[in-house]
Design a protein around this motif. Structure first.
Motif, PDB file in Angstrom:
ATOM      1  N   GLY A   1       1.868   5.175  -6.154  1.00  0.00           N
ATOM      2  CA  GLY A   1       0.897   4.846  -7.181  1.00  0.00           C
ATOM      3  C   GLY A   1       0.232   3.497  -7.018  1.00  0.00           C
ATOM      4  O   GLY A   1      -0.531   3.081  -7.887  1.00  0.00           O
ATOM      5  N   ALA A   2       0.523   2.797  -5.917  1.00  0.00           N
ATOM      6  CA  ALA A   2      -0.068   1.475  -5.717  1.00  0.00           C
ATOM      7  C   ALA A   2      -1.553   1.606  -5.402  1.00  0.00           C
ATOM      8  O   ALA A   2      -1.974   2.497  -4.668  1.00  0.00           O
ATOM      9  N   THR A   3      -2.324   0.714  -5.989  1.00  0.00           N
ATOM     10  CA  THR A   3      -3.752   0.654  -5.699  1.00  0.00           C
ATOM     11  C   THR A   3      -4.104  -0.779  -5.329  1.00  0.00           C
ATOM     12  O   THR A   3      -3.482  -1.730  -5.799  1.00  0.00           O
ATOM     13  N   LEU A   4      -5.112  -0.899  -4.492  1.00  0.00           N
ATOM     14  CA  LEU A   4      -5.638  -2.193  -4.100  1.00  0.00           C
ATOM     15  C   LEU A   4      -6.940  -2.405  -4.851  1.00  0.00           C
ATOM     16  O   LEU A   4      -7.860  -1.595  -4.737  1.00  0.00           O
ATOM     17  N   VAL A   5      -6.987  -3.455  -5.647  1.00  0.00           N
ATOM     18  CA  VAL A   5      -8.200  -3.775  -6.390  1.00  0.00           C
ATOM     19  C   VAL A   5      -9.190  -4.393  -5.404  1.00  0.00           C
ATOM     20  O   VAL A   5      -8.856  -5.364  -4.718  1.00  0.00           O
ATOM     21  N   GLU A   6     -10.353  -3.810  -5.322  1.00  0.00           N
ATOM     22  CA  GLU A   6     -11.365  -4.276  -4.374  1.00  0.00           C
ATOM     23  C   GLU A   6     -12.136  -5.464  -4.927  1.00  0.00           C
ATOM     24  O   GLU A   6     -12.280  -5.617  -6.130  1.00  0.00           O
TER      25      GLU A   6
ATOM     26  N   ARG B   1       0.828  -1.223   0.000  1.00  0.00           N
ATOM     27  CA  ARG B   1       0.000   0.000   0.000  1.00  0.00           C
ATOM     28  C   ARG B   1       0.854   1.261   0.000  1.00  0.00           C
ATOM     29  O   ARG B   1       0.433   2.299  -0.500  1.00  0.00           O
TER      30      ARG B   1
ATOM     31  N   TYR C   1      -2.610  -6.004  -5.718  1.00  0.00           N
ATOM     32  CA  TYR C   1      -1.976  -4.693  -5.718  1.00  0.00           C
ATOM     33  C   TYR C   1      -1.456  -4.403  -7.118  1.00  0.00           C
ATOM     34  O   TYR C   1      -0.808  -5.250  -7.738  1.00  0.00           O
ATOM     35  N   GLN C   2      -1.768  -3.197  -7.592  1.00  0.00           N
ATOM     36  CA  GLN C   2      -1.378  -2.791  -8.931  1.00  0.00           C
ATOM     37  C   GLN C   2      -0.661  -1.451  -8.889  1.00  0.00           C
ATOM     38  O   GLN C   2      -0.851  -0.656  -7.965  1.00  0.00           O
ATOM     39  N   VAL C   3       0.130  -1.219  -9.921  1.00  0.00           N
ATOM     40  CA  VAL C   3       0.735   0.084 -10.172  1.00  0.00           C
ATOM     41  C   VAL C   3       0.550   0.352 -11.652  1.00  0.00           C
ATOM     42  O   VAL C   3       0.857  -0.500 -12.485  1.00  0.00           O
TER      43      VAL C   3
END
Length: 139
Positions: A21-26, A17, A32-34
């Motif tokens: 630019g990291a995002t957590l796909v709900e 986290r 975790y994506q960038v």
């Protein structure tokens, strides 16, 4: 001198986290994506990763991207590390780690694997900026 703390699964979430630019796909298991590209994810149980004694599917497999097949082979070739792979991931630049074995790494060691996963998937400019901020050479 304090002894290094064993890593936890929660450390994986905290470190991932915290990457730029990291995002957590709900929905479902954590991904975790960038820049829209996955760098670490918690896998659903699959038939390619099973307990050799019971045949039950592992329900705690975490996938970490790596920069190259050479990096993958180096990690898998180090018997001191708890990472593994399955035939499903042949030719895929990633290594697997069971959640129940995360504590075999220190938090700092785990952080390096999360950082490397992020670096393997982040854009070149973002990766270069992150490395420069830490005084590390560009890759």
């Amino acid at each position: 001198m304090a002894r290094p703390r064993p890593a936890t699964v929660e450390d994986i979430h905290d470190i991932a986290r915290g990457m730029p630019g990291a995002t957590l796909v709900e929905g479902g298991r954590a991904v975790y994506q960038v820049g829209g590209r996955s760098f670490l994810f918690f896998r659903n149980p699959r038939p390619d990763a099973v307990d050799p004694d019971t045949g039950e599917r592992y329900d705690d497999v975490i996938v970490f991207w790596v920069a190259s097949e050479e990096d993958k082979e180096a990690i898998l070739g180090d018997a001191s590390l708890p990472f593994f792979t399955t035939p499903h991931f042949t030719g895929h630049s990633s290594v697997l780690l069971r959640g129940c074995r995360v504590g075999e790494l220190t938090r700092d060691e785990l952080a390096e694997f999360v950082y490397d996963a992020w670096l393997a998937r982040a854009g070149k400019r973002a990766a270069a900026a992150w490395l420069t901020e830490r005084g590390l050479p560009a890759r």
